[in-house]
Design an enzyme around this catalytic site. Structure first.
Site, PDB file in Angstrom:
ATOM      1  N   HIS A 149       0.846  -1.201   0.000  1.00  0.00           N
ATOM      2  CA  HIS A 149       0.000   0.000   0.000  1.00  0.00           C
ATOM      3  C   HIS A 149       0.879   1.247   0.000  1.00  0.00           C
ATOM      4  CE1 HIS A 149      -4.106   1.765   1.327  1.00  0.00           C
ATOM      5  NE2 HIS A 149      -3.377   2.691   0.712  1.00  0.00           N
ATOM      6  N   HIS A 169       1.627   5.173  -2.230  1.00  0.00           N
ATOM      7  CA  HIS A 169       1.210   6.175  -3.205  1.00  0.00           C
ATOM      8  C   HIS A 169       2.469   6.842  -3.751  1.00  0.00           C
ATOM      9  CE1 HIS A 169      -3.085   6.004  -1.957  1.00  0.00           C
ATOM     10  NE2 HIS A 169      -2.543   5.702  -0.775  1.00  0.00           N
ATOM     11  N   ARG A 173       2.368   8.843  -6.515  1.00  0.00           N
ATOM     12  CA  ARG A 173       1.943  10.150  -7.068  1.00  0.00           C
ATOM     13  C   ARG A 173       2.314  10.355  -8.547  1.00  0.00           C
ATOM     14  NH1 ARG A 173      -1.446  10.575  -2.961  1.00  0.00           N
ATOM     15  NH2 ARG A 173      -0.555  11.367  -0.995  1.00  0.00           N
ATOM     16  N   ASN A 212      -4.701   6.424  -7.343  1.00  0.00           N
ATOM     17  CA  ASN A 212      -5.304   7.765  -7.283  1.00  0.00           C
ATOM     18  C   ASN A 212      -4.282   8.833  -7.681  1.00  0.00           C
ATOM     19  OD1 ASN A 212      -3.926   7.178  -4.857  1.00  0.00           O
ATOM     20  ND2 ASN A 212      -5.153   8.638  -3.684  1.00  0.00           N
ATOM     21  N   ASP A 216      -8.755   3.457  -4.185  1.00  0.00           N
ATOM     22  CA  ASP A 216      -8.235   3.882  -2.894  1.00  0.00           C
ATOM     23  C   ASP A 216      -8.309   5.394  -2.711  1.00  0.00           C
ATOM     24  OD1 ASP A 216      -6.599   2.910  -0.446  1.00  0.00           O
ATOM     25  OD2 ASP A 216      -5.577   4.708  -1.138  1.00  0.00           O
ATOM     26  N   ASN A 234      -5.609   9.192   6.812  1.00  0.00           N
ATOM     27  CA  ASN A 234      -6.959   8.666   6.672  1.00  0.00           C
ATOM     28  C   ASN A 234      -6.888   7.176   6.340  1.00  0.00           C
ATOM     29  OD1 ASN A 234      -9.703   8.534   6.505  1.00  0.00           O
ATOM     30  ND2 ASN A 234      -9.854   9.456   4.483  1.00  0.00           N
ATOM     31  N   ASP A 257       0.949   2.742   3.757  1.00  0.00           N
ATOM     32  CA  ASP A 257       0.087   3.762   3.159  1.00  0.00           C
ATOM     33  C   ASP A 257       0.909   5.031   2.909  1.00  0.00           C
ATOM     34  OD1 ASP A 257      -2.104   5.047   2.069  1.00  0.00           O
ATOM     35  OD2 ASP A 257      -3.195   5.257   3.958  1.00  0.00           O
ATOM     36  N   HIS A 278       3.181  14.360   0.740  1.00  0.00           N
ATOM     37  CA  HIS A 278       2.636  15.696   0.486  1.00  0.00           C
ATOM     38  C   HIS A 278       3.744  16.707   0.762  1.00  0.00           C
ATOM     39  CE1 HIS A 278      -1.480  14.318   0.015  1.00  0.00           C
ATOM     40  NE2 HIS A 278      -1.418  13.680   1.178  1.00  0.00           N
TER      41      HIS A 278
END
Length: 421
Positions: free
Chosen positions: A58, A60, A62, A92, A149, A275, A302, A306
C-alpha cells in the site's frame, strides 16, 4: 557482480541461522558457514541480520501527475532505504490509473529502479464510482490488483458487480473502507481530542460499516476481498468473525495504528493526520493484538507524500504521511524489541504474506533464489530526521522519534541498490 556476506544472522519464514551468503549473477548460489570464494565485495555481516526484501502492498507514488510530491524513481529510492524491494502502487494519480496505457507507463518508468513496482488499476473509470473499468485489459497490461483507494465505491451494487468480475478475472480488490457521508468533512478521529481542538471528527462507524459491507458483498459472490489500513477495534472484530466463518478476507494495518493514538494530534501538526486517522488507546490495543494473533495479515505504510506547503495548515492540509523509510524500524521498535513478536513474524507480515495475497513469486533466503534482501542492524538506534529522508516529501509522524533497528544495505537482483552512511 559477486558478493559474499559473511557471518550474518539470516532470518526467513522457515530459516533462522548464522551463515555466509554467496551471491553470483543476481542469485544466491550458496548459504553455508565458512564459504571461501573470490568476490567483488566482501561484507562482514557480524552483528547484522539478513531478511528477504520486504513488500509494501500500500503505497502512493503520485506518478503520473503529482510528481512534485513523489515520483516512481524517488518513491523507489525511499523504499530501498527502508529495505522494501517490492510495492503495490495505488491508482489515485492524476489522471487515475484506469487504463492500460497508464499501467504500462508505470511499469516502464519503474523497470530500472531496483524495486518491483506493481500498479493497481482503478475499479471505476476516473475513480468516479459510476462505471467499471475494463478489468481484463488492466490485468493484461500488468495491474496486480484493483482499488479506488481514497475514494471508496459508494454504490453497493456496483461494488458487488466489481467483486463478481474479479472472481472471473482472478483479481483482487483492496478496499479503502470509508463512508464519505459519515465522514462529512471530518479531519481526525471523532473523540475527546477533536472536541478539545474544535475540529470535526471521523466516526469509527465510517470504517466499520464499509468493512462489513465489503465482506458481505464479497461473500455473496464468492470473491476475495482485502481490507486496507485497518484502524478500529470494530473492524478488527468484523474481520476476525468473517475469517472464522471462512470468508476469504485479508487485511493490513500500518505501524502508526499500533504505535500512536489521537492524543498525538494535540500538537496540531498536519503531519500526524492521515486517513483513516489515529484512533483511541482501545483501538491501538486491538490493532496490536490483531497483528500478533494473525487476524491482520500484513504491515504496510500507506506511504502518502505531500509537500511541506500542503501540510502547513493543520485544518486544511490533505491527509497522509510517508512511511517507507521507517516501517521496518518502527515495527522492530514496537513489536520485536518489546518481545511481542519474532523476526520471523515480521518477515511473514512484511515480506511473505503480501506477496502470497497478491499471487506474486516469493522472495526467499535460499540457494538458487533471486538475491533480493536487506541487511539490518536490529540494534542501531537512530533519530528520524525528516530532512534526511530519501523521498521528495518529509511528512512523517515519526519525526524526532528514536527508533531501534535500521536497514544498512538493500540488494536487489544481486546489485547493491542502497547503502547507509
Amino acid at each position: 557482480m559477486t558478493i559474499l556476506i559473511q557471518n550474518v544472522h539470516a532470518v526467513d519464514v522457515n530459516f533462522d541461522a548464522v551463515t555466509d551468503i554467496l551471491i553470483e549473477n543476481g542469485r544466491i548460489t550458496k548459504m553455508a558457514q565458512g564459504i571461501t570464494a573470490a568476490a567483488d565485495r566482501v561484507i562482514d555481516g557480524t552483528g547484522l541480520t539478513a531478511l528477504p526484501g520486504l513488500f509494501d502492498m500500500h503505497v502512493h507514488f503520485r506518478d503520473p501527475g503529482q510528481t512534485h510530491k513523489e515520483d516512481i524513481c524517488t518513491g523507489a529510492r525511499a523504499a530501498l532505504a527502508g529495505g522494501v524491494t517490492g510495492v503495490l502502487a495505488m491508482p489515485n494519480t492524476t489522471p487515475p490509473v484506469d487504463n492500460a496505457d497508464t499501467i504500462r507507463y508505470i511499469l516502464d518508468k519503474a523497470k530500472d529502479t531496483g524495486v518491483s513496482v506493481h500498479p493497481v488499476g482503478c475499479i471505476t473509470k476516473g475513480m468516479a464510482g459510476e462505471s467499471l473499468t475494463d478489468f481484463a485489459a488492466l490485468k493484461e497490461a500488468g495491474a496486480a490488483a484493483l482499488s479506488d483507494d481514497g475514494r471508496p465505491v459508494k454504490n453497493a451494487e456496483l461494488m458487488r458487480q466489481a467483486l463478481a468480475e474479479t472472481r472471473t478475472q482472478g483479481m483482487l480488490i483492496t478496499s479503502h473502507c470509508e463512508d464519505l457521508d459519515i465522514i462529512n468533512g471530518g479531519i481526525m478521529h471523532k473523540g475527546s481530542v477533536a472536541e478539545e481542538l474544535g475540529v470535526k471528527g471521523m466516526d469509527r462507524a465510517s470504517e466499520d460499516s464499509i468493512t462489513a459491507r465489503e465482506i458481505v458483498l464479497a461473500s455473496s459472490v464468492g470473491a476475495r476481498i482485502h481490507i486496507a489500513h485497518v484502524s478500529t477495534a470494530g473492524s478488527v472484530e468484523i474481520i476476525r468473525a468473517a475469517k472464522r466463518l471462512g470468508v476469504p478476507v485479508t487485511c493490513e494495518t500500518a505501524p502508526h495504528y499500533f504505535m500512536f493514538t489521537h492524543e498525538k494530534l494535540r500538537s496540531r501538526s498536519a503531519n500526524d493526520r492521515m486517513n483513516p486517522p489515529l484512533r483511541e488507546e482501545s483501538d491501538r490495543l486491538a490493532i496490536e493484538a490483531a497483528v500478533l494473533d494473525g487476524t491482520i495479515d500484513c504491515i504496510v505504510t500507506d506511504h502518502a507524500p505531500h509537500t511541506q506547503e500542503e501540510k502547513a495548515d493543520f485544518e486544511k492540509a490533505p491527509n497522509g504521511i510517508v512511511g517507507l523509510e521507517t516501517s521496518l524500524a518502527a515495527t522492530l521498535t514496537a513489536l520485536y524489541h518489546t518481545g511481542k513478536c519474532s523476526l520471523q513474524d515480521i518477515v511473514r507480515m512484511m515480506a511473505a504474506k503480501p506477496r502470497e495475497i497478491l499471487g506474486l513469486a516469493q522472495v526467499t533466503l535460499s540457494e538458487g533464489a533471486q538475491a533480493d534482501l536487506v541487511l539490518v542492524d536490529t540494534e542501531r538506534r537512530w533519530i528520524v530526521d525528516p530532512a534526511k529522508l530519501c523521498g521528495k516529501s518529509c511528512n512523517t509522524a515519526f519525526r524526532g522519534m528514536e527508533l531501534t533497528g535500521k536497514p544498512v544495505m538493500t540488494i536487489t537482483s544481486g546489485m547493491i541498490r542502497y547503502e547507509a552512511e
